[in-house]
Motif scaffolding. Structure first.
Motif, PDB file in Angstrom:
ATOM      1  N   ASP A 156       0.865  -1.175   0.000  1.00 11.56           N
ATOM      2  CA  ASP A 156       0.000   0.000   0.000  1.00 11.56           C
ATOM      3  C   ASP A 156       0.905   1.229   0.000  1.00 11.56           C
ATOM      4  N   ARG A 181       0.969   3.350   3.271  1.00 19.59           N
ATOM      5  CA  ARG A 181       1.654   2.689   4.379  1.00 19.59           C
ATOM      6  C   ARG A 181       3.164   2.623   4.119  1.00 19.59           C
ATOM      7  N   ALA A 203       0.811   6.847  -3.984  1.00 23.59           N
ATOM      8  CA  ALA A 203      -0.341   7.059  -3.091  1.00 23.59           C
ATOM      9  C   ALA A 203      -1.355   7.986  -3.739  1.00 23.59           C
ATOM     10  N   GLN A 257      -2.966   6.053  -6.420  1.00 22.58           N
ATOM     11  CA  GLN A 257      -3.908   5.092  -5.844  1.00 22.58           C
ATOM     12  C   GLN A 257      -5.178   5.780  -5.380  1.00 22.58           C
ATOM     13  N   ARG A 310      -8.792   5.060  -6.659  1.00 22.85           N
ATOM     14  CA  ARG A 310      -9.884   4.707  -5.732  1.00 22.85           C
ATOM     15  C   ARG A 310     -11.038   5.685  -5.875  1.00 22.85           C
TER      16      ARG A 310
END
Length: 402
Positions: A66, A69, A108, A111, A115
């Motif tokens: 991820d 993270r 990120a 992503q 999303r």
């Protein structure tokens, strides 16, 4: 040894230092062995950090980790380097972690965008399903197909993921309201339909009762018209429930069949009788047309009276068949009358005023009969035929007496 000494050293009292671009920094103390062993110990610690960074980089590059993270882990490692008890290329590892942090941030962001797009697509799909359900709820009257479609929408809904809880809850409320609205509208429709079918059943039961009351009638023409009108009313009436419709239709048809079967039997018998009557009248007309008026006018007149008497006793014949025969018979009557007029006008030594009067009465009676037949008045025809037969009989008696 040369690699380690390029990034760290141990002084005489055992303090271990790491070399960075900002200068040396004490990272620990080594008293357990030789300086080489001490540097190797702290170098292994640095190698562990490098291994951890390698793992983060590999997972990040393959997409297994991820990004958010990973960025947190990278920053934690980067911040820990300032106080890490290691000996190695701390500056190089720091630069590497900075690059990884930028990469993790980019991934990120990507992503989150993916999303967000997936969430937007999921919201759009669920919104489309909700709008379809709402349209079905307010417009559709294809109750079974629409009910099946609402269940399919629910299955499709459950397969869609990624919508936030609040939005999902709001969309679900709209779908549930549409489904409930459709169910209420469908229920009201079938309740109304049941009421209509019960009303239709009552109306058709009344039509059945009327048809059954007419089944034994012998008023063939009027009853046939009434049954046809009942059939028109049946066709115009709404349908009852399937079972009731079939049962009542069977009763209704049975009543009609009973009447029309009886009528058919009567009409068949009547047709046979009228066929015999027609044959008899044809025979009588043939006899009348065969009379010899020139040779024996009086005999022809007498024979004509007998033919007319038999004619009146032949019974009913269909009008279209009887009319031509009646015209032929009247033509013969006219010929007989003319022949007798000619015979009466001849000098007769035995002339008798009484006979002349009786012949005149016969002529008047024949004319009355002709007028009655023209008028089609059966009662007058019967009376005129009886009067003419009586006067002809008296005249015949008088003529024989003279």
């Amino acid at each position: 040894m040369s690699e380690w000494t390029s990034f760290g050293r141990i002084d005489a009292d055992g303090t271990v230092y790491v070399k960075t671009a900002e200068g040396e920094r004490a990272v620990g103390s080594w008293q357990a062995g030789t300086p080489e062993e001490g540097l190797a110990h702290f170098a292994r610690r640095f190698a562990d950090l490098v291994t951890e960074v390698d793992l983060i980089e590999a997972r990040l590059s393959t997409g297994a980790a991820d990004p958010a993270r990973s960025a947190t882990s990278i920053r934690r490692l980067r911040e820990s380097l300032a106080e890490a008890h290691v000996v190695g290329d701390v500056d190089g590892l720091a630069a590497r972690l900075d690059k990884l942090a930028s990469l993790a941030d980019e991934k990120a962001v990507q992503q989150r965008a993916e999303r967000d797009a997936a969430r937007a697509e999921a919201v759009a799909r669920k919104t489309t399903l909700v709008e379809e359900a709402e349209q079905i709820a307010t417009e559709s009257t294809a109750w079974k197909v629409s009910g099946d479609r609402l269940r399919e929408i629910l299955d499709e809904w459950r397969a869609i993921r990624g919508v936030d809880k609040k939005t999902d809850g709001e969309l679900w409320k709209r779908y549930a309201a549409a489904r409930d609205g459709f169910a209420r509208r469908r229920g009201a429709h079938f309740a109304s339909l049941d009421a209509s079918r019960k009303q239709a059943q009552g109306a058709k039961e009344e039509l059945v009762a009327q048809a059954e009351a007419l089944a034994d009638s012998t008023d063939w023409t009027e009853t046939a018209n009434q049954l046809k009108e009942l059939m028109n009313q049946w066709k115009a009436a709404p349908r009852a429930s399937k079972d009731a419709e079939q049962r009542l239709w069977a009763q209704f048809r049975a009543a009609q069949d009973t009447f029309f079967s009886r009528r058919s039997e009567v009409f068949s018998a009547r047709d046979a009788e009228q066929k015999d009557n027609l044959a008899r009248r044809q025979e009588l007309v043939a006899r009348a047309e065969a009379l010899d008026l020139e040779a024996d006018p009086r005999g022809a007149q007498s024979a004509m009276r007998e033919i007319l008497t038999e004619w009146g006793q032949t019974g009913r014949v269909r009008r279209e068949a009887a009319a031509p025969l009646e015209r032929r018979l009247r033509a013969v009557e006219d010929k007989v009358r003319k022949a007798m007029d000619t015979a009466w006008r001849r000098p007769d030594p035995a002339a008798n005023p009484l006979l002349d009067q009786m012949r005149s009465q016969v002529t008047e009676a024949e004319e009355r009969l002709e007028r009655a037949r023209t008028a089609g008045d059966q009662k007058r025809i019967a009376e005129a035929e009886d009067a003419l037969a009586s006067k002809r009989q008296l005249l015949a008696l008088a003529e024989r007496a003279t």
